[in-house]
Design a protein around this motif. Structure first.
Motif, PDB file in Angstrom:
ATOM      1  N   PRO A  48      40.390  39.938  38.803  1.00 27.33           N
ATOM      2  CA  PRO A  48      40.146  40.782  37.623  1.00 27.33           C
ATOM      3  C   PRO A  48      38.850  41.579  37.722  1.00 27.33           C
ATOM      4  O   PRO A  48      38.803  42.726  37.270  1.00 27.33           O
ATOM      5  CB  PRO A  48      40.099  39.769  36.472  1.00 27.33           C
ATOM      6  CG  PRO A  48      40.907  38.619  36.947  1.00 27.33           C
ATOM      7  CD  PRO A  48      40.640  38.538  38.418  1.00 27.33           C
ATOM      8  N   THR A  52      39.003  45.603  37.638  1.00 29.94           N
ATOM      9  CA  THR A  52      38.301  46.295  36.558  1.00 29.94           C
ATOM     10  C   THR A  52      37.204  47.195  37.104  1.00 29.94           C
ATOM     11  O   THR A  52      36.978  48.297  36.590  1.00 29.94           O
ATOM     12  CB  THR A  52      37.702  45.279  35.574  1.00 29.94           C
ATOM     13  OG1 THR A  52      38.719  44.362  35.161  1.00 29.94           O
ATOM     14  CG2 THR A  52      37.128  45.974  34.357  1.00 29.94           C
ATOM     15  N   GLU A  83      43.039  41.524  33.148  1.00 30.21           N
ATOM     16  CA  GLU A  83      43.330  40.125  33.464  1.00 30.21           C
ATOM     17  C   GLU A  83      44.797  39.867  33.772  1.00 30.21           C
ATOM     18  O   GLU A  83      45.147  38.788  34.234  1.00 30.21           O
ATOM     19  CB  GLU A  83      42.895  39.231  32.299  1.00 30.21           C
ATOM     20  CG  GLU A  83      41.400  39.275  32.035  1.00 30.21           C
ATOM     21  CD  GLU A  83      40.982  38.408  30.879  1.00 30.21           C
ATOM     22  OE1 GLU A  83      39.836  37.913  30.914  1.00 30.21           O
ATOM     23  OE2 GLU A  83      41.790  38.224  29.937  1.00 30.21           O
TER      24      GLU A  83
END
Length: 203
Positions: A48, A52, A83
């Motif tokens: 994640p 991101t 996520e």
């Protein structure tokens, strides 16, 4: 090729030096650790965090092209961590990775065959200053518009090169093509002037 590599090497050396100094400072116990509220990526899992971080680089590019809806604070959940694979931003991340890979191949080809090397310099000017803000190290913010100040030099350089191509295209055509090029130029200037006015009023 040697002068181009020399310029790129100079830019890379400066960026790497800054990166090394930043890592050394952030690794010192005297430097406060950014909190979760300032940068939630610090406590995110590896995948994640990487996904991101890539999306944030895409967001920087979007802010460069379309500088509206600016914000002085991107802390906490302003940009949620990706996520889940079902997140709508995942396809954008994948497309962005492919676009960056294609741009890298273009830059390598241009550098090796001495064609359009000015676009390589524009890409280097934009991308290298963003390396310290790419979350490969511990930083105190998820995203900050002030980090685009130096990369905007490369963006302006690319814009001038694009404008040069538009002028050449217009000059090679008739009156209609020239009017279309002038209309496009005026429209772009007016849109960005509006964004600059709004940002200046906020500051």
């Amino acid at each position: 090729l040697l002068p181009l590599l020399t310029r790129i090497g100079a830019l890379a050396s400066i960026s790497i030096g800054y990166l090394a100094a930043r890592i050394r400072l952030c690794g010192s116990s005297t430097v406060p650790v950014p909190s979760f509220l300032d940068n939630p990526l610090l406590s995110a899992a590896l995948l994640p965090r990487i996904t991101t971080a890539i999306y944030i680089q895409l967001y920087y590019v979007w802010l460069t092209v379309w500088p509206f809806r600016l914000s002085c604070d991107y802390s906490f959940d302003a940009i949620p961590v990706i996520e889940r694979a079902s997140d709508v931003r995942v396809p954008l991340v994948c497309c962005f990775v492919l676009a960056v890979a294609a741009l890298f191949c273009f830059c390598v080809h241009a550098a090796l065959y001495r064609v359009r090397r000015e676009f390589v310099m524009a890409a280097v000017w934009y991308s290298l200053p963003l390396v310290p803000a790419s979350h490969i190290m511990r930083i105190g913010t998820v995203l900050a518009e002030r980090l685009l100040f130096l990369p905007s030099v490369g963006a302006c350089f690319a814009l001038v090169l694009l404008f040069e191509r538009v002028v050449g295209w217009a000059a090679a055509g008739g009156q209609g093509r020239k009017m279309l090029a002038a209309a496009i130029t005026v429209a772009v200037v007016c849109v960005w002037a509006t964004a600059a006015r709004d940002a200046a009023g906020a500051w």
